[in-house]
Design a protein around this motif. Structure first.
Motif, PDB file in Angstrom:
ATOM      1  N   UNK A   1     -27.363  -9.936  65.420  1.00 21.29           N
ATOM      2  CA  UNK A   1     -26.543  -9.754  65.205  1.00 21.29           C
ATOM      3  C   UNK A   1     -25.364  -8.437  65.267  1.00 21.29           C
ATOM      4  N   UNK A   2     -26.002  -7.149  65.290  1.00 20.82           N
ATOM      5  CA  UNK A   2     -25.803  -6.305  65.251  1.00 20.82           C
ATOM      6  C   UNK A   2     -24.655  -5.549  66.072  1.00 20.82           C
ATOM      7  N   UNK A   3     -25.417  -6.276  67.588  1.00 22.45           N
ATOM      8  CA  UNK A   3     -24.767  -5.582  69.281  1.00 22.45           C
ATOM      9  C   UNK A   3     -24.259  -6.891  69.574  1.00 22.45           C
ATOM     10  N   UNK A   4     -23.217  -7.151  70.521  1.00 15.06           N
ATOM     11  CA  UNK A   4     -23.289  -8.417  71.235  1.00 15.06           C
ATOM     12  C   UNK A   4     -24.264  -8.617  72.364  1.00 15.06           C
ATOM     13  N   UNK A   5     -24.450  -7.380  72.994  1.00 12.97           N
ATOM     14  CA  UNK A   5     -25.230  -7.997  74.272  1.00 12.97           C
ATOM     15  C   UNK A   5     -26.326  -8.035  74.347  1.00 12.97           C
TER      16      UNK A   5
ATOM     17  N   UNK B   1     -18.743 -14.707  69.471  1.00 14.51           N
ATOM     18  CA  UNK B   1     -19.218 -13.700  69.459  1.00 14.51           C
ATOM     19  C   UNK B   1     -20.965 -13.984  69.102  1.00 14.51           C
ATOM     20  N   UNK B   2     -21.588 -14.497  68.524  1.00 15.24           N
ATOM     21  CA  UNK B   2     -23.110 -14.781  68.893  1.00 15.24           C
ATOM     22  C   UNK B   2     -23.307 -15.190  69.144  1.00 15.24           C
ATOM     23  N   UNK B   3     -22.365 -16.587  69.713  1.00 18.18           N
ATOM     24  CA  UNK B   3     -22.961 -17.697  69.944  1.00 18.18           C
ATOM     25  C   UNK B   3     -23.392 -17.922  71.572  1.00 18.18           C
ATOM     26  N   UNK B   4     -25.121 -18.545  71.051  1.00 17.29           N
ATOM     27  CA  UNK B   4     -25.489 -18.975  73.039  1.00 17.29           C
ATOM     28  C   UNK B   4     -24.825 -19.783  74.228  1.00 17.29           C
ATOM     29  N   UNK B   5     -25.214 -19.477  75.085  1.00 20.03           N
ATOM     30  CA  UNK B   5     -24.742 -20.155  76.462  1.00 20.03           C
ATOM     31  C   UNK B   5     -24.637 -20.987  76.372  1.00 20.03           C
ATOM     32  N   UNK B   6     -25.973 -22.079  75.951  1.00 17.82           N
ATOM     33  CA  UNK B   6     -26.178 -23.533  75.871  1.00 17.82           C
ATOM     34  C   UNK B   6     -27.754 -23.268  74.742  1.00 17.82           C
ATOM     35  N   UNK B   7     -27.163 -24.262  73.353  1.00 21.14           N
ATOM     36  CA  UNK B   7     -28.127 -24.977  72.475  1.00 21.14           C
ATOM     37  C   UNK B   7     -29.473 -24.486  72.390  1.00 21.14           C
TER      38      UNK B   7
ATOM     39  N   UNK C   1     -32.202 -12.974  72.425  1.00 22.15           N
ATOM     40  CA  UNK C   1     -32.084 -13.176  71.193  1.00 22.15           C
ATOM     41  C   UNK C   1     -32.503 -14.874  71.537  1.00 22.15           C
ATOM     42  N   UNK C   2     -31.936 -15.812  72.293  1.00 20.42           N
ATOM     43  CA  UNK C   2     -31.777 -16.737  72.893  1.00 20.42           C
ATOM     44  C   UNK C   2     -32.597 -17.524  73.084  1.00 20.42           C
ATOM     45  N   UNK C   3     -33.277 -16.354  74.776  1.00 12.62           N
ATOM     46  CA  UNK C   3     -34.560 -16.605  75.140  1.00 12.62           C
ATOM     47  C   UNK C   3     -35.654 -15.860  73.942  1.00 12.62           C
ATOM     48  N   UNK C   4     -35.770 -15.867  73.104  1.00  7.60           N
ATOM     49  CA  UNK C   4     -36.861 -15.046  72.084  1.00  7.60           C
ATOM     50  C   UNK C   4     -37.388 -16.922  71.486  1.00  7.60           C
ATOM     51  N   UNK C   5     -35.415 -17.136  71.467  1.00  4.14           N
ATOM     52  CA  UNK C   5     -36.056 -17.822  70.093  1.00  4.14           C
ATOM     53  C   UNK C   5     -36.448 -19.766  71.226  1.00  4.14           C
ATOM     54  N   UNK C   6     -35.618 -19.784  71.814  1.00  3.65           N
ATOM     55  CA  UNK C   6     -36.681 -20.455  72.969  1.00  3.65           C
ATOM     56  C   UNK C   6     -37.677 -20.279  73.166  1.00  3.65           C
ATOM     57  N   UNK C   7     -38.576 -19.693  73.022  1.00  2.00           N
ATOM     58  CA  UNK C   7     -40.076 -19.186  73.118  1.00  2.00           C
ATOM     59  C   UNK C   7     -41.026 -19.539  72.020  1.00  2.00           C
ATOM     60  N   UNK C   8     -40.361 -18.789  71.101  1.00  2.00           N
ATOM     61  CA  UNK C   8     -40.587 -19.001  69.528  1.00  2.00           C
ATOM     62  C   UNK C   8     -40.786 -20.898  69.529  1.00  2.00           C
TER      63      UNK C   8
END
Length: 107
Positions: A54-58, A3-9, A63-70
């Motif tokens: 991790x607390x809420x699936x939505x 449920x916490x998987x990104x749409x693309x890595x 999180x993916x976008x933020x991680x990529x920007x980081x």
């Protein structure tokens, strides 16, 4: 966990420059937890978004976008880092070639 998987890595360099595909919020959080660089406001915001995801699936894609920007901001996003390394190598080669050409022309 799925449920916490990104749409693309998000492909990043970790450790001694090894490429790694980050495919989930858990993996992104692990990379962030192991981050030895400065804990900037972008770092803190990305950690907060991962915790929220991790607390809420939505929030997973946020999180993916933020991680990529980081990753982009810190030079560990793999495609960008590869292009940067190629550009640096080309510049170094051209500098060495030009220096060699100058020496041969003077000789």
């Amino acid at each position: 966990m799925s449920a916490h998987r990104f749409s693309s890595p998000v492909h990043v360099f970790v450790g001694l420059g090894f490429p790694h595909a980050v495919s989930s919020v858990q993996e992104a959080r692990q990379v962030l937890d192991e981050w030895t660089g400065r804990h900037s406001s972008k770092y803190m915001a990305t950690v907060a978004l991962c915790k929220s995801a991790l607390a809420r699936k939505e929030d997973v894609e946020a999180a993916r976008i933020a991680f990529e920007a980081f990753a982009l901001a810190h030079g560990i996003l793999a495609p960008d880092a590869i292009e940067l390394a190629i550009a640096r190598a080309a510049d170094e080669w051209m500098t060495a070639y030009n220096m060699r050409s100058d020496v041969l022309a003077d000789g």
